[in-house]
Design a protein around this motif. Structure first.
Motif, short mmCIF file in Angstrom:
data_model
loop_
_atom_site.label_atom_id
_atom_site.label_comp_id
_atom_site.label_asym_id
_atom_site.label_seq_id
_atom_site.Cartn_x
_atom_site.Cartn_y
_atom_site.Cartn_z
N ALA A 29 19.89 5.44 -21.53
CA ALA A 29 21.71 5.16 -21.05
C ALA A 29 22.24 6.26 -20.15
O ALA A 29 21.50 7.25 -19.10
CB ALA A 29 21.72 6.87 -22.92
N THR A 30 23.96 6.43 -19.82
CA THR A 30 23.86 6.82 -19.59
C THR A 30 24.04 8.71 -19.54
O THR A 30 23.91 8.86 -20.47
CB THR A 30 25.77 6.58 -19.20
N TYR A 328 25.78 -0.37 -9.39
CA TYR A 328 25.51 -1.65 -9.50
C TYR A 328 24.72 -2.19 -11.35
O TYR A 328 23.54 -1.47 -11.39
CB TYR A 328 24.56 -1.24 -8.62
N VAL A 329 25.36 -2.93 -11.47
CA VAL A 329 25.05 -4.44 -12.60
C VAL A 329 24.64 -5.35 -12.48
O VAL A 329 25.55 -5.92 -11.58
CB VAL A 329 26.48 -3.86 -13.61
N PHE A 330 23.52 -5.45 -12.68
CA PHE A 330 22.84 -7.18 -12.48
C PHE A 330 24.10 -8.04 -12.99
O PHE A 330 24.27 -7.75 -13.87
CB PHE A 330 21.18 -7.21 -12.71
N ASP A 331 23.66 -9.08 -12.14
CA ASP A 331 24.53 -10.72 -13.10
C ASP A 331 23.83 -10.41 -13.69
O ASP A 331 24.51 -10.86 -14.89
CB ASP A 331 24.54 -11.66 -11.86
N PHE A 339 25.25 1.46 -19.43
CA PHE A 339 25.94 0.44 -19.43
C PHE A 339 26.71 -0.14 -19.61
O PHE A 339 27.84 -1.24 -20.12
CB PHE A 339 25.24 0.25 -17.38
N ALA A 340 25.45 -0.88 -20.14
CA ALA A 340 26.23 -1.70 -21.22
C ALA A 340 26.63 -1.45 -22.36
O ALA A 340 27.92 -2.13 -22.92
CB ALA A 340 24.64 -2.41 -21.77
N GLU A 341 26.72 -0.56 -22.66
CA GLU A 341 27.57 -0.11 -24.29
C GLU A 341 28.92 0.22 -23.60
O GLU A 341 29.65 0.17 -24.45
CB GLU A 341 26.86 0.90 -24.56
N MET A 344 30.70 -1.81 -18.52
CA MET A 344 30.10 -0.77 -17.26
C MET A 344 30.11 -2.21 -16.61
O MET A 344 29.57 -3.26 -16.49
CB MET A 344 29.66 0.10 -16.24
N LYS A 345 30.87 -1.95 -14.71
CA LYS A 345 31.20 -3.64 -14.04
C LYS A 345 30.18 -3.60 -12.56
O LYS A 345 31.05 -1.59 -12.07
CB LYS A 345 31.95 -4.23 -13.96
N THR A 346 29.90 -3.63 -11.80
CA THR A 346 29.02 -3.24 -10.34
C THR A 346 30.58 -2.80 -9.71
O THR A 346 31.52 -3.82 -9.84
CB THR A 346 28.45 -4.14 -9.92
N GLY A 347 30.66 -1.42 -9.02
CA GLY A 347 31.94 -0.43 -8.51
C GLY A 347 32.66 -0.21 -9.06
O GLY A 347 33.00 0.35 -8.97
#
Length: 351
Positions: A29-30, A328-331, A339-341, A344-347
């Motif tokens: 988790a973050t 940074y989030v992978f494609d 991040f998923a919850e 969040m997106k890259t940037g």
């Protein structure tokens, strides 16, 4: 490989995949603010069974780096802090690390049948173990990181000498490692974005990120089993050329060869070897190093083959970033459940 062995291997892989999915759903988790009583951290802590002898301090103690230590860190990209963890703080962390080092029968069989870099590694153990949470948030570590990033300068009464509001820092990823004889470890590298899921910073960025690597086992440089550092490589002009070697996606596997510098570029490998430093360390000692310094596992000089004679060297590695840093989030999906919850997106900024 005959069909019966193949079936056994597939069955074990299925079991381990299920275990891994269960682990990632609970331990990733973050992370909340350093030194704060963030709601997420508080609610998580109430669900944990404490493995501390004593409740941690509400206000983390500070550790003032000397002028020389700060200069060494800026020039060389690392500094060693002896006895960073001690007393009950260290005792609790070691006790938890030993528990985490336990392997199930399926994991033992898997390690025997495959070539593994480490005996065991786990992400975000602080979310399940109070002793690890204490090390990450309530020990002197946050104050050291803040100074290394140039955010704080503590005076004798352990308060910031500046009246202005200091930038916030975040724990972006924590990893527990157990390295043992015959383990592959990882060759010369800078952590990839799966382990350090943030966008990159240019050369000579003072707050690019700080890794706090703490040994929970005694290490002798003459025997191996610790961490090798290549000083100054965090700011060396050819840093990005070397990184490109291990960040390029390999066609035969669809992933980068993060740990394979020696195979992919013997030239760069030899450059790092010429700079290599290893250290005698005691439990609780720490290497504080810049995100971009090249480092590798220092393999044992004489490997022990028999299982009952193998040595396990336990360590934890904590990666801190400024709150302003971007993720940074992978494609194919976030490497961190938090991040998923949050979608969040890259940037997107960490904070």
């Amino acid at each position: 490989m005959n069909s019966s062995i193949l079936k056994l291997a597939l069955t074990l892989l299925q079991i381990l995949s299920i275990c891994q999915l269960s682990l990632s759903s609970t331990s990733s988790a973050t992370t909340p603010s350093i030194g704060s009583q963030a709601q997420e951290r508080t609610s998580t802590a109430t669900k944990l069974t404490s493995d501390l002898d004593k409740a941690p301090e509400i206000t983390p103690p500070t550790f003032k780096l000397s002028t020389k230590q700060l200069a060494d860190y800026k020039r060389d990209g690392y500094v060693i802090i002896r006895g960073l963890l001690s007393g009950k703080e260290l005792k609790n962390a070691i006790r938890t690390a030993r528990k985490l080092n336990h392997l199930s029968l399926a994991q033992r069989l898997y390690n025997i049948m495959t070539s593994s870099g480490y005996r065991k590694y786990l992400f975000q153990t602080w979310r399940k173990h109070k002793s690890m949470e204490h090390v990450a948030f309530d020990s002197p570590i946050p104050s050291i990181v803040a100074q290394a990033m140039g955010y704080a300068n503590f005076d004798k009464d352990e308060r910031s000498s500046s009246s202005k509001v200091l930038p916030s820092i975040r724990l972006i990823k924590e990893v527990y490692f157990a390295y043992e004889d015959k383990g592959e470890g990882c060759g010369w590298h800078v952590d990839d974005k799966y382990v350090w899921p943030c966008e990159d910073s240019p050369l000579n960025t003072p707050d690019a990120g700080v890794n706090v690597w703490i040994t929970l086992s005694p290490i002798k440089a003459s025997e191996g089993g610790g961490l090798a550092i290549a000083p100054t490589t965090h700011s060396i002009p050819w840093r990005e050329d070397a990184r490109k070697v291990i960040t390029t996606i390999l066609k035969d596997r669809g992933a980068p060869g993060t740990c394979e510098m020696e195979t992919l570029s013997p030239e760069f490998h030899n450059k790092f070897e010429s700079l290599k430093k290893t250290f005698d360390m005691e439990p609780g000692d720490a290497i504080i190093h810049d995100r971009y310094i090249f480092h590798r596992t220092d393999k044992f000089k004489r490997e022990r083959k028999l299982g009952f004679m193998k040595r396990s060297k336990l360590r934890i590695s904590l990666r801190y970033m400024p709150a302003k840093a971007t993720v940074y989030v992978f494609d194919w999906g976030a490497s961190d459940q938090g991040f998923a919850e949050k979608g969040m997106k890259t940037g997107d900024a960490v904070e």
